[in-house]
Scaffold this motif. Structure first.
Motif, PDB file in Angstrom:
ATOM      1  N   HIS A 186      13.031 -33.645 -39.753  1.00 26.03           N
ATOM      2  CA  HIS A 186      12.126 -32.639 -39.877  1.00 26.03           C
ATOM      3  C   HIS A 186      11.173 -32.704 -38.676  1.00 26.03           C
ATOM      4  O   HIS A 186      11.077 -33.527 -38.132  1.00 26.03           O
ATOM      5  N   TYR A 209      12.745 -29.868 -46.915  1.00 29.81           N
ATOM      6  CA  TYR A 209      12.109 -29.120 -45.810  1.00 29.81           C
ATOM      7  C   TYR A 209      12.679 -29.478 -44.390  1.00 29.81           C
ATOM      8  O   TYR A 209      13.437 -30.575 -44.236  1.00 29.81           O
ATOM      9  N   HIS A 255       4.048 -35.246 -36.489  1.00 37.88           N
ATOM     10  CA  HIS A 255       5.032 -35.832 -36.224  1.00 37.88           C
ATOM     11  C   HIS A 255       6.361 -35.401 -36.165  1.00 37.88           C
ATOM     12  O   HIS A 255       6.450 -34.289 -36.487  1.00 37.88           O
ATOM     13  N   THR A 312      10.449 -36.416 -37.166  1.00 40.70           N
ATOM     14  CA  THR A 312      11.182 -37.518 -38.042  1.00 40.70           C
ATOM     15  C   THR A 312      12.869 -37.408 -37.927  1.00 40.70           C
ATOM     16  O   THR A 312      13.471 -36.555 -37.642  1.00 40.70           O
ATOM     17  N   TYR A 326       5.916 -44.726 -40.659  1.00 47.33           N
ATOM     18  CA  TYR A 326       5.476 -44.258 -39.581  1.00 47.33           C
ATOM     19  C   TYR A 326       4.999 -45.358 -38.331  1.00 47.33           C
ATOM     20  O   TYR A 326       4.266 -45.943 -38.489  1.00 47.33           O
ATOM     21  N   GLU A 329       8.524 -40.772 -37.178  1.00 49.26           N
ATOM     22  CA  GLU A 329       8.678 -41.298 -38.686  1.00 49.26           C
ATOM     23  C   GLU A 329      10.379 -41.482 -38.831  1.00 49.26           C
ATOM     24  O   GLU A 329      11.137 -40.714 -38.312  1.00 49.26           O
TER      25      GLU A 329
HETATM   26 FE   LIG Z   1       7.491 -36.271 -42.312  1.00 48.68          FE
END
Ligand SMILES: [Fe+2]
Length: 292
Positions: A131, A177, A194, A196, A235, A245
Motif C-alpha cells: 500500500h 487497504y 510512506h 509499504t 518503519y 514500511e
Molecule cells: Fe502503512
C-alpha cells in the motif's frame, strides 16, 4: 458511506519514489530490502518484489528532494480504463496521459510456475507492494476522489471529536487497504507519508529488523502491531529520506459488498498502537519532501 462497488480498478500498481541519493537508495532496495532491479531509463531505476507480477512496482527517480513522483493503479480491463478516464475528465481532476515507456522484461524463472519470480537469497526479500500512505491537505476530498472517481471502498477511518477527518483507508481489492490518506499537519499538498511492501509472516518482519540493524538502517518504530487495520509493521527511512514500511498485513479480508467503515475516535487514537506502543511523534512530523 461507500458508493456502489464498480471494480474498475484492479489494484495498486506502482509508486515513483523521488530520492536525492539515487545510488544509495538503489543499493538499499536491492541489497538490504532484497528487491529485483528490472530496468533503468534516464534518471530512473525500476524495481519489484519477487512476487510482484508486473515489470516494476517501484520506480526510483533522482530528484533534488525526496517524496513521491506519482502512483499508479491498474485498471481491470481496457473498458474499465476508458470508464475511469471518462470519470476523471468529468471530475475536472484529470491532467492527461503519461505514457511511461518501460516495457516488460523476461522474469527470473521460479521453481514453481505460479510465482512471479525466483526468490532472491538477498536481504529482506520483500514479496510485493502492499500500500501507499499519502499525506493530504484535505483528507476528505482525497478520499471522496478515490471512492467516487476511481471506485475505491473505504474500510476504516479516524474522525476526531470536532468532526474532522484525520485519516481514511481505501481498498480496490479484498485486502483491507491499498491507499491510506493522512492529514498533512503542514497543510501542504502532494507529500508522502510512506510506501509499504509485504513479507509473508511476522517472523519475516522481525528478521527484517535484524537485517536493518546490521546495515545501520534507521528504524523509526516497530516491529509492532497497528490497532487500525492490524498490520504488523516496521518503519525505516531509506537513504533518500523517505519513510518505508516492511509489513505483514492482517489476514482478514473485506468480502462484504455492503461493508461499513470502522470509525476510530480521537480517544481511541490516543491509545496508540494495538499493544499499547505509543504512536511515535515523528509519525506526525516527518513527511517527504520536507517542508521548509
Ligand atoms: Fe502503512
Amino acid at each position: 458511506m461507500n458508493p456502489e462497488p464498480i471494480f474498475d480498478v484492479a489494484h495498486l500498481a506502482h509508486v515513483e519514489l523521488l530520492t536525492p541519493k539515487l545510488e544509495e537508495s538503489v543499493q538499499f532496495f536491492v541489497d538490504v530490502m532484497g528487491m529485483i532491479e528490472s530496468g533503468q531509463k534516464g534518471d530512473s531505476v525500476y524495481l519489484r518484489g519477487w512476487d510482484d507480477y508486473e515489470h516494476h512496482s517501484l520506480q526510483l527517480t533522482a530528484s533534488a528532494k525526496p517524496g513521491i513522483g506519482h502512483y499508479a493503479v491498474r485498471a481491470s480491463s481496457p473498458q474499465a480504463l476508458q470508464r475511469r478516464v471518462a470519470a476523471l475528465e468529468k471530475s475536472g481532476l484529470g491532467k492527461g496521459w503519461n505514457d511511461e515507456n518501460v516495457g516488460h522484461g523476461p522474469g527470473l524463472r521460479p521453481a514453481l510456475k505460479n510465482q512471479a519470480s525466483r526468490t532472491p537469497n538477498r536481504g529482506i526479500a520483500l514479496r510485493r507492494i502492499d500500500h501507499i500512505n499519502l499525506l493530504a491537505a484535505d483528507v476528505r476530498a482525497t478520499r471522496v476522489f478515490l471512492q467516487e472517481v476511481l471506485g475505491g471502498k473505504m474500510t476504516e477511518q479516524i474522525i476526531f471529536d470536532d468532526g474532522s477527518e484525520k485519516a481514511s483507508w481505501i481498498t480496490f481489492t479484498n485486502k483491507t487497504y491499498d491507499v491510506a490518506i493522512s492529514e498533512d499537519w503542514t497543510g501542504s499538498k502532494g507529500r508522502l507519508h510512506h510506501i509499504t511492501y509485504a513479507v509473508d509472516s511476522r517472523e519475516d518482519v522481525l528478521r527484517a529488523a535484524d537485517i536493518c540493524l546490521e546495515h545501520k538502517v534507521f528504524m523509526e518504530t516497530g516491529p509492532s502491531k497497528h490497532a487500525i487495520q492490524q498490520t504488523f509493521f516496521l518503519y525505516v527511512y531509506e537513504p533518500g529520506g523517505n519513510r518505508f514500511e516492511i509489513a505483514c498485513p492482517g489476514a482478514r479480508l473485506v468480502l462484504a459488498p455492503d461493508w461499513q467503515p470502522v470509525i476510530w475516535s480521537e480517544a481511541e487514537r490516543k491509545k496508540g498502537q494495538a499493544w499499547g506502543l505509543p504512536t511515535i511523534p515523528s509519525f506526525h512530523t516527518h513527511g517527504t519532501p520536507p517542508v521548509d
